[in-house]
Write a protein that holds these residues in place. Structure first.
Motif, PDB file in Angstrom:
ATOM      1  N   ALA A 140       0.789  -1.196  -0.125  1.00 37.55           N
ATOM      2  CA  ALA A 140       0.056  -0.093   0.011  1.00 37.55           C
ATOM      3  C   ALA A 140       0.764   1.061   0.142  1.00 37.55           C
ATOM      4  CB  ALA A 140      -0.929   0.135   1.221  1.00 37.55           C
ATOM      5  N   ARG A 141       2.095   1.220   0.254  1.00 34.03           N
ATOM      6  CA  ARG A 141       2.961   2.237   0.354  1.00 34.03           C
ATOM      7  C   ARG A 141       3.242   2.959  -1.133  1.00 34.03           C
ATOM      8  NH1 ARG A 141       7.761   2.201   4.731  1.00 34.03           N
ATOM      9  NH2 ARG A 141       6.476   1.625   6.826  1.00 34.03           N
ATOM     10  N   ARG A 142       3.095   4.044  -1.221  1.00 33.74           N
ATOM     11  CA  ARG A 142       3.171   4.527  -2.522  1.00 33.74           C
ATOM     12  C   ARG A 142       4.224   5.661  -2.588  1.00 33.74           C
ATOM     13  NH1 ARG A 142      -2.359   4.997  -0.846  1.00 33.74           N
ATOM     14  NH2 ARG A 142      -3.903   3.422  -2.134  1.00 33.74           N
ATOM     15  N   THR A 143       4.837   5.930  -3.605  1.00 37.26           N
ATOM     16  CA  THR A 143       5.938   6.947  -3.983  1.00 37.26           C
ATOM     17  C   THR A 143       5.237   8.315  -3.800  1.00 37.26           C
ATOM     18  OG1 THR A 143       7.125   5.437  -5.382  1.00 37.26           O
ATOM     19  CG2 THR A 143       7.570   7.767  -5.520  1.00 37.26           C
ATOM     20  N   LEU A 144       5.630   8.998  -3.009  1.00 35.91           N
ATOM     21  CA  LEU A 144       5.095  10.647  -2.971  1.00 35.91           C
ATOM     22  C   LEU A 144       5.372  11.334  -3.983  1.00 35.91           C
ATOM     23  CD1 LEU A 144       3.931  12.411  -0.698  1.00 35.91           C
ATOM     24  CD2 LEU A 144       6.387  13.272  -0.576  1.00 35.91           C
ATOM     25  N   ASP A 145       4.411  11.796  -4.372  1.00 35.31           N
ATOM     26  CA  ASP A 145       4.118  12.853  -5.651  1.00 35.31           C
ATOM     27  C   ASP A 145       4.963  14.005  -5.495  1.00 35.31           C
ATOM     28  OD1 ASP A 145       3.316  14.177  -7.776  1.00 35.31           O
ATOM     29  OD2 ASP A 145       1.410  14.711  -7.102  1.00 35.31           O
ATOM     30  N   LEU A 146       6.337  13.630  -6.016  1.00 38.07           N
ATOM     31  CA  LEU A 146       7.190  14.913  -5.584  1.00 38.07           C
ATOM     32  C   LEU A 146       6.972  16.075  -6.637  1.00 38.07           C
ATOM     33  CD1 LEU A 146      10.610  12.827  -5.564  1.00 38.07           C
ATOM     34  CD2 LEU A 146       9.339  13.735  -3.642  1.00 38.07           C
ATOM     35  N   VAL A 147       6.516  15.929  -7.710  1.00 39.20           N
ATOM     36  CA  VAL A 147       6.310  16.870  -8.537  1.00 39.20           C
ATOM     37  C   VAL A 147       5.134  17.814  -8.219  1.00 39.20           C
ATOM     38  CG1 VAL A 147       5.472  17.896 -10.902  1.00 39.20           C
ATOM     39  CG2 VAL A 147       7.250  16.106 -10.644  1.00 39.20           C
ATOM     40  N   GLY A 148       4.232  17.135  -7.780  1.00 37.63           N
ATOM     41  CA  GLY A 148       3.046  17.850  -7.179  1.00 37.63           C
ATOM     42  C   GLY A 148       3.477  18.352  -5.826  1.00 37.63           C
ATOM     43  N   ARG A 195      -4.539  10.349 -14.067  1.00 32.87           N
ATOM     44  CA  ARG A 195      -4.673   9.518 -15.566  1.00 32.87           C
ATOM     45  C   ARG A 195      -3.791   8.256 -15.608  1.00 32.87           C
ATOM     46  NH1 ARG A 195      -6.433  14.638 -17.296  1.00 32.87           N
ATOM     47  NH2 ARG A 195      -4.483  14.875 -18.333  1.00 32.87           N
ATOM     48  N   ARG A 196      -2.311   8.582 -15.327  1.00 32.80           N
ATOM     49  CA  ARG A 196      -1.401   7.559 -15.432  1.00 32.80           C
ATOM     50  C   ARG A 196      -1.391   6.425 -14.218  1.00 32.80           C
ATOM     51  NH1 ARG A 196       3.534  11.366 -15.016  1.00 32.80           N
ATOM     52  NH2 ARG A 196       4.622   9.445 -14.589  1.00 32.80           N
ATOM     53  N   GLY A 197      -2.674   6.477 -13.508  1.00 32.85           N
ATOM     54  CA  GLY A 197      -2.697   5.462 -12.548  1.00 32.85           C
ATOM     55  C   GLY A 197      -1.750   5.433 -11.243  1.00 32.85           C
ATOM     56  N   CYS A 198      -1.480   6.781 -11.051  1.00 35.84           N
ATOM     57  CA  CYS A 198      -0.717   6.928  -9.752  1.00 35.84           C
ATOM     58  C   CYS A 198      -1.454   7.675  -8.679  1.00 35.84           C
ATOM     59  CB  CYS A 198       0.734   7.944 -10.183  1.00 35.84           C
ATOM     60  SG  CYS A 198       1.795   7.139 -11.602  1.00 35.84           S
ATOM     61  N   GLN A 199      -0.949   7.503  -7.602  1.00 34.26           N
ATOM     62  CA  GLN A 199      -1.784   8.375  -6.478  1.00 34.26           C
ATOM     63  C   GLN A 199      -1.290   9.659  -6.215  1.00 34.26           C
ATOM     64  OE1 GLN A 199      -4.037   7.251  -4.416  1.00 34.26           O
ATOM     65  NE2 GLN A 199      -4.161   9.389  -3.467  1.00 34.26           N
ATOM     66  N   PRO A 200      -2.062  10.890  -6.444  1.00 33.80           N
ATOM     67  CA  PRO A 200      -1.487  12.219  -6.599  1.00 33.80           C
ATOM     68  C   PRO A 200      -1.515  12.433  -5.213  1.00 33.80           C
ATOM     69  CG  PRO A 200      -3.977  11.793  -7.261  1.00 33.80           C
ATOM     70  CD  PRO A 200      -3.098  10.555  -7.311  1.00 33.80           C
ATOM     71  N   LEU A 201      -0.888  13.654  -4.952  1.00 34.43           N
ATOM     72  CA  LEU A 201      -0.557  14.350  -3.658  1.00 34.43           C
ATOM     73  C   LEU A 201      -2.145  14.598  -3.147  1.00 34.43           C
ATOM     74  CD1 LEU A 201       1.243  15.331  -1.539  1.00 34.43           C
ATOM     75  CD2 LEU A 201       0.942  17.633  -2.623  1.00 34.43           C
ATOM     76  N   VAL A 202      -2.986  15.044  -3.842  1.00 31.51           N
ATOM     77  CA  VAL A 202      -4.148  15.420  -3.508  1.00 31.51           C
ATOM     78  C   VAL A 202      -5.089  14.762  -4.359  1.00 31.51           C
ATOM     79  CG1 VAL A 202      -6.155  17.347  -2.868  1.00 31.51           C
ATOM     80  CG2 VAL A 202      -3.690  17.788  -2.605  1.00 31.51           C
ATOM     81  N   ASN A 203      -6.239  13.944  -3.866  1.00 29.92           N
ATOM     82  CA  ASN A 203      -6.883  13.297  -4.930  1.00 29.92           C
ATOM     83  C   ASN A 203      -8.086  14.245  -5.332  1.00 29.92           C
ATOM     84  OD1 ASN A 203      -8.993  11.652  -6.182  1.00 29.92           O
ATOM     85  ND2 ASN A 203      -8.963  10.097  -4.533  1.00 29.92           N
ATOM     86  N   PRO A 204      -8.115  14.398  -6.670  1.00 30.59           N
ATOM     87  CA  PRO A 204      -9.097  15.556  -7.271  1.00 30.59           C
ATOM     88  C   PRO A 204     -10.563  15.108  -7.008  1.00 30.59           C
ATOM     89  CG  PRO A 204      -7.509  14.760  -8.926  1.00 30.59           C
ATOM     90  CD  PRO A 204      -7.376  13.897  -7.789  1.00 30.59           C
ATOM     91  N   ALA A 205     -10.955  14.079  -6.464  1.00 34.69           N
ATOM     92  CA  ALA A 205     -12.350  13.593  -5.842  1.00 34.69           C
ATOM     93  C   ALA A 205     -12.572  14.383  -4.786  1.00 34.69           C
ATOM     94  CB  ALA A 205     -12.359  12.261  -5.848  1.00 34.69           C
ATOM     95  N   LEU A 206     -11.621  14.442  -4.110  1.00 35.95           N
ATOM     96  CA  LEU A 206     -11.707  15.223  -2.731  1.00 35.95           C
ATOM     97  C   LEU A 206     -12.282  16.778  -3.093  1.00 35.95           C
ATOM     98  CD1 LEU A 206     -11.084  14.747   0.161  1.00 35.95           C
ATOM     99  CD2 LEU A 206      -8.882  15.895   0.028  1.00 35.95           C
TER     100      LEU A 206
END
Length: 483
Positions: free
Chosen positions: A210-218, A267-278
């Motif tokens: 479940a650990r994901r790479t932090l969205d560094l660019v975001g 869209r690339r299937g990655c976990q963003p820093l902030v989920n747009p659905a939020l």
């Protein structure tokens, strides 16, 4: 925990943790300490100047630098807590905050103190989203409202009692060295909270994979956005004309880039820093907007009233802090009550609370402007108490309703965005109140009553913006129920 409870929790079912209220008390203690440092330092600035020889620029960054770095890391810290474990991030942030408090108290120069405060702000930003994230996980239903009520009381008390506690410490340890104890007071609290947090906070249960790479660019884009928005607001405290307002345009462009990147990253299937659905959840976006506007008004009143009592009327730091006690007491009591009844009354409770704050502040404005006797602090006690009661009915219930539809797994990130808005709001409020106060003071040839009244009117206007947001949210909610 029984084997049945353990199996249910592993299956994703909610099982109340028997230690949840004790764990909450640890979180509130740590949150109190970090939020206290926002306001307690203000009354210690003259002591720092006398005892340390700090320059005016140093003193400005002691206050503003903490707010800047605090807001800078909130969202990224919330995401790390959601993905890597809230207990781990909580303890790391708390350990860093305790260590940097010791570093600040031991400062031998203004530069040393400023660096320590910047690091202290980072630590506070790491810690605070975990508090709300833990509440999201440990509590459900009416219990969550009660927990957020206690958190709201903590916010109100820590902000209002800071000047009083700072005044007590300076009076006890002297003007020359008293400022050091404003930071040293955190050491026993931090060490106790570290031990209690290690014992009582629920274990991190991050599933394998479940650990994901932090969205560094975001992270970089959002961090740059926060800095470019807050820097001119912080600089505006010294005067509107000299602030680099062009940075706001840069901030808007960076924010647009951040939103575009987050959508692409998703869209690339990655976990963003902030989920747009939020951000598409109405209760969350409206509650966050209300919090931003309210904290702008809420923070400005302490800035103005502290300046008025200390500089204008010659009150000691202790006396100036005591003058704010009616607000603190009213806020603490009503926040606890508001947390219990928010599930019954919903958003109308928040609207009533914001309206009460506006009325209380407007009455305080009238008293300060026209009451010229010796008992100004006594005369402002009742209207400040009304404003405090309204504040308690605003902060905690709004927090509960804003996060109500947020999944617990996103709780830390959602808290980070919400608190970032509050930090930006605080910077806006201080800039507006400060500009009105000092501008009026200069044009009125030192009339502190007139200057404080105009500063408070800026705070009232910002609170009224929050009231409009709350009313719009009510209208949209009623239309949604009809359709």
């Amino acid at each position: 925990m029984t084997s049945v409870d353990r199996s249910a929790r592993q299956a994703g079912e909610y099982v109340p943790d028997p230690r949840r209220w004790r764990a909450l008390s640890v979180c509130l203690l740590a949150g109190f300490m970090t939020l206290l440092d926002v306001s307690i330092v203000n009354v210690a600035l003259p002591s720092m100047q006398t005892g340390l020889g700090a320059t005016a620029s140093d003193l400005s960054w002691v206050v503003s630098g903490y707010a800047l770095t605090f807001g800078l890391v909130l969202v990224a810290a919330g995401r790390l807590g959601d993905d890597r474990g809230r207990k781990r991030m909580f303890l790391a942030g708390l350990a860093l905050f305790t260590a940097t408090s010791a570093l600040a108290g031991a400062a031998q120069s203004g530069t040393w103190l400023v660096v320590a405060r910047l690091l202290q702000g980072v630590a506070g930003g790491l810690l605070n989203p975990q508090v709300i994230g833990v509440i999201q996980v440990l509590f459900r239903g009416k219990e969550r409202g009660r927990a957020f009520g206690l958190f709201g009381a903590t916010v109100g008390i820590s902000t209002a009692i800071g000047p009083l506690l700072g005044g007590l410490l300076i009076q006890a340890f002297g003007t020359h060295e008293g400022w050091r104890w404003v930071f040293y007071v955190n050491l026993p609290i931090g060490l106790f909270a570290l031990y209690a947090g290690w014992r009582l906070l629920p274990r991190d249960t991050v599933a394998a994979g479940a650990r994901r790479t932090l969205d560094l660019v975001g992270t970089v884009l959002l961090g740059a956005t926060v800095v470019t928005v807050m820097l001119p607001l912080i600089d505006a405290e010294k005067g509107l004309a000299g602030a680099p307002w062009w940075l706001l345009a840069v901030g808007a462009a960076l924010l647009g880039g951040f939103v575009a990147w987050e959508r692409r990253y998703r869209r690339r299937g990655c976990q963003p820093l902030v989920n747009p659905a939020l951000l598409r959840t109405r209760s969350y976006t409206m509650g966050t907007a209300l919090g931003l506007a309210y904290f702008a008004g809420f923070t400005g009143i302490f800035f103005v009233i502290t300046l008025f009592f200390q500089r204008g009327l010659g009150y000691s730091p202790l006396e100036a802090g005591a003058a704010m006690l009616p607000f603190a007491v009213g806020s603490a009591v009503s926040a606890a009550v508001g947390g219990r009844i928010v599930s019954r009354y919903g958003r109308p409770l928040v609207v009533v609370g914001v309206a009460a704050v506006a009325v209380g502040l407007a009455a305080t404005d009238v008293v300060i402007r026209w009451f010229a006797g010796d008992g100004v602090a006594l005369a402002t006690a009742l209207p400040l108490a009304v404003a405090g009661i309204g504040s308690g009915l605003t902060i905690a219930p709004n927090q509960t309703l804003t996060l109500d539809e947020v999944p617990p797994a996103e709780g830390g990130t959602a808290a980070g965005v919400l608190q970032t808005g509050q930090r930006i709001g605080s910077a806006v409020g201080t800039a507006v109140a400060g500009a009105l106060f000092f501008g009026t003071l200069a044009s009125s040839h030192g009339d502190y009553h007139r200057a404080a009244a105009f500063g408070l009117r800026g705070s009232v206007a910002l609170v009224l913006v929050a009231l409009v947001v709350g009313i719009v949210d009510l209208v949209l909610g009623s239309r949604r129920r009809v359709t």
